[in-house]
Design a protein around this motif. Structure first.
Motif, PDB file in Angstrom:
ATOM      1  N   ALA A  39      -7.937   0.153  18.292  1.00  0.00           N
ATOM      2  CA  ALA A  39      -7.286   1.109  17.646  1.00  0.00           C
ATOM      3  C   ALA A  39      -6.478   0.373  16.377  1.00  0.00           C
ATOM      4  CB  ALA A  39      -6.483   2.316  18.242  1.00  0.00           C
ATOM      5  N   LEU A  41      -6.628  -2.630  15.605  1.00  0.00           N
ATOM      6  CA  LEU A  41      -7.322  -3.451  14.451  1.00  0.00           C
ATOM      7  C   LEU A  41      -8.083  -2.313  13.260  1.00  0.00           C
ATOM      8  CD1 LEU A  41      -9.743  -5.788  16.186  1.00  0.00           C
ATOM      9  CD2 LEU A  41      -8.181  -6.533  14.451  1.00  0.00           C
ATOM     10  N   ALA A  42      -8.468  -1.188  13.699  1.00  0.00           N
ATOM     11  CA  ALA A  42      -9.065  -0.347  12.747  1.00  0.00           C
ATOM     12  C   ALA A  42      -7.962   0.313  11.938  1.00  0.00           C
ATOM     13  CB  ALA A  42      -9.797   0.899  13.630  1.00  0.00           C
ATOM     14  N   THR A  43      -6.867   0.734  12.497  1.00  0.00           N
ATOM     15  CA  THR A  43      -5.840   1.188  11.572  1.00  0.00           C
ATOM     16  C   THR A  43      -5.289   0.153  10.702  1.00  0.00           C
ATOM     17  OG1 THR A  43      -5.333   2.475  13.536  1.00  0.00           O
ATOM     18  CG2 THR A  43      -3.664   2.585  11.674  1.00  0.00           C
ATOM     19  N   SER A  45      -6.859  -2.284   9.565  1.00  0.00           N
ATOM     20  CA  SER A  45      -7.872  -2.339   8.493  1.00  0.00           C
ATOM     21  C   SER A  45      -7.546  -1.336   7.175  1.00  0.00           C
ATOM     22  CB  SER A  45      -9.471  -2.482   8.930  1.00  0.00           C
ATOM     23  OG  SER A  45      -9.588  -3.368   9.866  1.00  0.00           O
ATOM     24  N   GLY A  46      -7.621  -0.303   7.824  1.00  0.00           N
ATOM     25  CA  GLY A  46      -7.397   0.939   6.762  1.00  0.00           C
ATOM     26  C   GLY A  46      -6.022   0.860   5.920  1.00  0.00           C
ATOM     27  N   ILE A  47      -4.916   0.284   6.685  1.00  0.00           N
ATOM     28  CA  ILE A  47      -3.796  -0.082   5.824  1.00  0.00           C
ATOM     29  C   ILE A  47      -3.940  -1.039   4.888  1.00  0.00           C
ATOM     30  CG2 ILE A  47      -1.401  -0.811   5.903  1.00  0.00           C
ATOM     31  CD1 ILE A  47      -1.786   2.003   7.363  1.00  0.00           C
ATOM     32  N   PHE A  48      -4.895  -2.058   5.213  1.00  0.00           N
ATOM     33  CA  PHE A  48      -5.170  -3.295   4.617  1.00  0.00           C
ATOM     34  C   PHE A  48      -5.937  -2.925   3.258  1.00  0.00           C
ATOM     35  CE2 PHE A  48      -8.350  -6.262   2.929  1.00  0.00           C
ATOM     36  CZ  PHE A  48      -7.654  -7.560   2.857  1.00  0.00           C
ATOM     37  N   VAL A  49      -6.763  -1.767   3.357  1.00  0.00           N
ATOM     38  CA  VAL A  49      -7.302  -1.357   1.829  1.00  0.00           C
ATOM     39  C   VAL A  49      -6.303  -0.801   0.941  1.00  0.00           C
ATOM     40  CG1 VAL A  49      -8.721   0.236   1.015  1.00  0.00           C
ATOM     41  CG2 VAL A  49      -9.443  -1.008   2.997  1.00  0.00           C
ATOM     42  N   LEU A  50      -5.173  -0.144   1.296  1.00  0.00           N
ATOM     43  CA  LEU A  50      -4.282   0.225   0.843  1.00  0.00           C
ATOM     44  C   LEU A  50      -3.414  -0.816   0.206  1.00  0.00           C
ATOM     45  CD1 LEU A  50      -2.585   3.243   2.763  1.00  0.00           C
ATOM     46  CD2 LEU A  50      -4.625   3.273   1.089  1.00  0.00           C
ATOM     47  N   LEU A  52      -4.456  -3.605  -0.408  1.00  0.00           N
ATOM     48  CA  LEU A  52      -5.233  -4.497  -1.260  1.00  0.00           C
ATOM     49  C   LEU A  52      -5.058  -3.690  -2.740  1.00  0.00           C
ATOM     50  CD1 LEU A  52      -7.600  -6.671  -1.328  1.00  0.00           C
ATOM     51  CD2 LEU A  52      -9.075  -4.774  -1.085  1.00  0.00           C
ATOM     52  N   LEU A  53      -5.320  -2.481  -2.837  1.00  0.00           N
ATOM     53  CA  LEU A  53      -5.128  -1.751  -4.062  1.00  0.00           C
ATOM     54  C   LEU A  53      -3.916  -1.940  -4.672  1.00  0.00           C
ATOM     55  CD1 LEU A  53      -6.500   0.439  -5.781  1.00  0.00           C
ATOM     56  CD2 LEU A  53      -4.865   1.871  -5.072  1.00  0.00           C
ATOM     57  N   SER A  55      -1.818  -4.520  -4.021  1.00  0.00           N
ATOM     58  CA  SER A  55      -1.784  -6.058  -4.787  1.00  0.00           C
ATOM     59  C   SER A  55      -2.432  -6.262  -6.105  1.00  0.00           C
ATOM     60  CB  SER A  55      -2.098  -7.080  -3.687  1.00  0.00           C
ATOM     61  OG  SER A  55      -2.201  -6.512  -2.425  1.00  0.00           O
TER      62      SER A  55
ATOM     63  N   MET B 107     -14.396  -2.143  10.028  1.00  0.00           N
ATOM     64  CA  MET B 107     -13.443  -1.650  10.748  1.00  0.00           C
ATOM     65  C   MET B 107     -12.615  -0.363   9.838  1.00  0.00           C
ATOM     66  SD  MET B 107     -13.388  -3.160  13.531  1.00  0.00           S
ATOM     67  CE  MET B 107     -11.780  -2.386  14.499  1.00  0.00           C
ATOM     68  N   VAL B 108     -12.608  -0.640   8.516  1.00  0.00           N
ATOM     69  CA  VAL B 108     -12.153   0.736   7.940  1.00  0.00           C
ATOM     70  C   VAL B 108     -12.899   1.888   8.146  1.00  0.00           C
ATOM     71  CG1 VAL B 108     -11.280   1.396   5.553  1.00  0.00           C
ATOM     72  CG2 VAL B 108     -11.092  -1.034   6.153  1.00  0.00           C
ATOM     73  N   TYR B 111     -12.221   3.242  11.311  1.00  0.00           N
ATOM     74  CA  TYR B 111     -10.855   3.866  11.293  1.00  0.00           C
ATOM     75  C   TYR B 111     -11.084   5.496  10.707  1.00  0.00           C
ATOM     76  CZ  TYR B 111      -6.443   5.311   9.609  1.00  0.00           C
ATOM     77  OH  TYR B 111      -5.353   6.128   9.217  1.00  0.00           O
ATOM     78  N   TYR B 115     -10.892   7.333  14.068  1.00  0.00           N
ATOM     79  CA  TYR B 115      -9.002   7.540  14.430  1.00  0.00           C
ATOM     80  C   TYR B 115      -8.684   8.270  13.232  1.00  0.00           C
ATOM     81  CZ  TYR B 115      -9.853   3.617  17.816  1.00  0.00           C
ATOM     82  OH  TYR B 115     -10.244   2.740  18.778  1.00  0.00           O
ATOM     83  N   VAL B 125      -6.582   6.459   2.431  1.00  0.00           N
ATOM     84  CA  VAL B 125      -7.641   5.325   2.448  1.00  0.00           C
ATOM     85  C   VAL B 125      -8.666   5.558   2.062  1.00  0.00           C
ATOM     86  CG1 VAL B 125      -8.690   3.698   4.262  1.00  0.00           C
ATOM     87  CG2 VAL B 125      -6.016   4.281   4.583  1.00  0.00           C
ATOM     88  N   PHE B 143      -7.621 -10.545 -10.034  1.00  0.00           N
ATOM     89  CA  PHE B 143      -6.627 -10.364  -9.109  1.00  0.00           C
ATOM     90  C   PHE B 143      -6.707 -11.760  -8.154  1.00  0.00           C
ATOM     91  CE2 PHE B 143      -6.764  -8.925  -4.454  1.00  0.00           C
ATOM     92  CZ  PHE B 143      -5.440  -8.940  -4.241  1.00  0.00           C
TER      93      PHE B 143
END
Lengths: 334, 298
Positions: A39, A41-43, A45-50, A52-53, A55, B107-108, B111, B115, B125, B143
């Protein structure tokens, strides 16, 4: 899914509760280490996308900051691009970007609509998939291929047939004479718009086809039942029903056109000034960044100006794509 | 559909009304016909454009296609060069870019489907991922240039891989989420009822059930990044010599095509067309395979 009968929905709710109870019970017995890790890892990764944008926006802004500092708000409107005297402005590129993209949408929408109309209402069932796939393949062709094809096929057609004819036709007519004036080089803003139009047709057509397919068959059958022709069904039933999503699809195409780089770079002619004629050379934000980047040393004001242009392009496309998403959301999700 | 013949019989009413009705009907059917013809024309134009692109590529690139293209490096004009380093560079960067981007995208997608679902964060997201899907790829190149090239003091193959990975992520996210949502809740409930932890349910059951769709997404992503040029201009830069060192500038087919097509040398332009033919065949074939894989499922 949404319109499930209340009985089934209640049933689903109940089973969710049961699952929750079971999960709870199991957690009480034996702590599962796998679940929190997965969970997380999945969450993450989701935050990572945010992130990413965030950055991307931040890096472009910080990279362009020296240019914004140097030229202030005038950077947006100044039409000057003079590497020798280190004076840079975004005016020409923003003008070129908006003009080519809007023209491209203007050209692409009727064709895309025709294709979507044909695929949803007219084509025999056995033709739908192959024709639909062929149109989708048009979207898969890499941008640089469009550039080469445009340069070697479309540009000669433009310079030999289309542009001389149009220029002659409007010669002497006020306003139009300027709008369609100048030497017929073949390259330029107009040609770039034509190539962009071809590139965004598949995106708009595919979206239109998908939203046309969401119209309940009962509505269409009722219209046919009272004697409507196919076109009348499209105009009075399908289009009003899908209007918002159709606009969303068009915005998606516009968003794609704004940032298209390689194809435009080949055919736009690359000039740093604004002319009245649509046949004249120009540039777009993406094309000037691609063309001028190799001549911009690290840390120079020119590179900062290019990054500032990138930031402006990101803001424009973000707004257009966000509107597109917002308009398309209810229809394609349901 | 055509009802005009049914009306043509002896309808009660003044003759004038019938005439108006008939002419109105004719006009309506004529408008219908005109629109239909225009729509067929639009579709034919769309197909003709694809055919024209393919025909141009085959006509210009097919003639210069030879074994030397696959065995020789890019060389100065007039010395029988090939595209080997560019082809290998594209394979390496596409491969590594996919390897980096796919797990994150997977994984995204997981999620979003398993999740987050409709929580505020998940919706954000989902929105951001969809925007990234259509965001100009040249900006992703800029970037990564700011992030990897400037701090580490030079263009490198790995920077190109990272730029391509960023493009892969949103494509994989979209297909993964869509495919996971197609899996019936009853399947999940059955697995849960057996006492399996949630992560096992997702990895062993959901991924397996959605395998075809997820693979399709990955293939589409591969096809997309294999032809990307703009982001590589600022990251892996291109290299006319043989190099598989990820810390050095690396050649790629699209960038080599770009350099060659703009040159004044005839054999370089010819090689650009060969490269264009190769990349287009690769990209379109991958697309068709991906679609066929999905068709079996739906």
């Amino acid at each position: 899914m949404r319109s499930a009968p209340p009985g089934r929905r209640r049933c689903r709710e109940r089973s969710k509760q049961v699952i929750a109870t079971i999960e709870h019970g199991r957690a009480g017995r034996r702590v599962s280490i796998g679940d929190p890790i997965f969970a997380g890892l999945a969450t993450g990764s989701g935050i990572f996308v945010l992130v990413l944008l965030g950055s991307i926006i931040l890096s472009l802004f910080l990279g362009g900051l020296p240019a914004f500092r140097q030229f202030g708000i005038n950077f947006l409107t100044s039409a000057e691009w003079d590497p020798v005297h280190h004076v840079f402005g975004a005016g020409v590129s923003i003008y070129g970007t908006l003009l080519t993209s809007l023209l491209a949408v203007l050209f692409a929408v009727p064709l895309a609509f025709g294709i979507a109309f044909y695929l949803t209402e007219m084509a025999p069932a056995w033709l739908r998939r192959p024709v639909g796939t062929a149109i989708e393949l048009l979207a898969a062709v890499p941008s640089i291929i469009y550039g080469m094809w445009g340069f070697f096929v479309i540009v000669p057609i433009m310079s030999q047939y289309i542009q001389p004819t149009v220029i002659d036709t409007f010669d002497g007519v006020p306003v139009l004479e300027d709008l369609f004036g100048g030497p017929p080089f073949g390259t330029g803003l107009f040609t770039a718009a034509v190539i962009l139009a071809i590139m965004i047709i598949p995106f708009i057509a595919a979206t239109m086809r998908d939203v046309f397919d969401t119209v309940p068959a009962v509505y269409k059958e009722s219209a046919y039942g009272v004697g409507c022709t196919t076109w009348e069904v499209m105009r009075s039933i399908v289009l009003p029903y899908t209007r918002v999503s159709v606009v969303g699809g068009i915005m998606l195409g516009l968003g794609r056109a704004l940032g298209e780089t390689m194809a435009v770079t080949f055919v736009i002619g690359n000039a740093d000034r604004i002319s009245a004629s649509v046949f004249s050379s120009g540039n777009t934000i993406a094309s000037i960044v691609a063309l001028e980047f190799p001549e911009s040393p690290q840390g120079s004001l020119k590179l900062a100006s290019l990054l500032a242009l990138g930031f402006i392009l990101f803001v424009i496309s973000f707004i257009v794509l966000a509107i597109s998403r917002y308009l398309l959301r209810p229809r394609l999700k349901a | 559909m055509s009802t005009s013949t049914a009306i043509a019989g002896p309808v009660p009413g003044p003759a004038r009304d019938q005439r108006i009705a008939r002419s109105l009907g004719r006009r309506r059917h004529r408008a219908d016909l005109v629109v239909k013809v225009l729509c067929i024309l639009a579709t034919v134009i769309g197909l003709a454009l694809l055919a024209s692109i393919l025909a141009t590529l085959i006509a210009r690139g097919g003639g210069s296609l030879s074994l030397a293209i696959f065995t020789n490096m890019t060389r100065p004009p007039g010395s029988n060069g090939g595209l080997l380093n560019a082809i290998v560079g594209t394979l390496i960067q596409t491969g590594i870019g996919t390897l980096i981007g796919t797990p994150i995208g997977l994984m995204v997608g997981t999620y979003l489907a398993e999740y987050g679902r409709n929580s505020a964060i998940a919706n954000t997201v989902r929105f951001v991922s969809d925007v990234l899907l259509s965001a100009p790829s040249i900006l992703i190149g800029l970037f990564i240039y700011e992030l990897c090239v400037v701090p580490f003091g030079g263009f490198s193959g790995i920077a190109g891989c990272l730029a391509l990975a960023v493009i892969v992520i949103p494509i994989v996210v979209r297909t993964t989420e869509d495919m996971l949502q197609l899996i019936p809740a009853s399947l999940r409930e059955a697995v849960m009822a057996l006492g399996a932890p949630k992560w096992k349910m997702i990895v062993l059951i959901c991924y397996r059930a959605a395998k075809d769709g997820i693979v399709t997404g990955i293939l589409l992503a591969v096809a997309r990044i294999a032809g990307e040029t703009a982001p590589l201009l600022f990251t892996s830069l291109g290299n006319l010599n043989w190099s598989v060192d990820l810390t050095q500038p690396m050649a790629s087919l699209p960038v080599t095509i770009y350099q060659y097509a703009g040159s004044a040398f005839e054999d370089w332009v010819d090689h650009a067309w060969v490269g264009a033919l190769l990349i287009t065949i690769g990209v379109l074939a991958t697309n068709v395979v991906a679609r066929l894989a999905l068709r079996g499922r739906r």
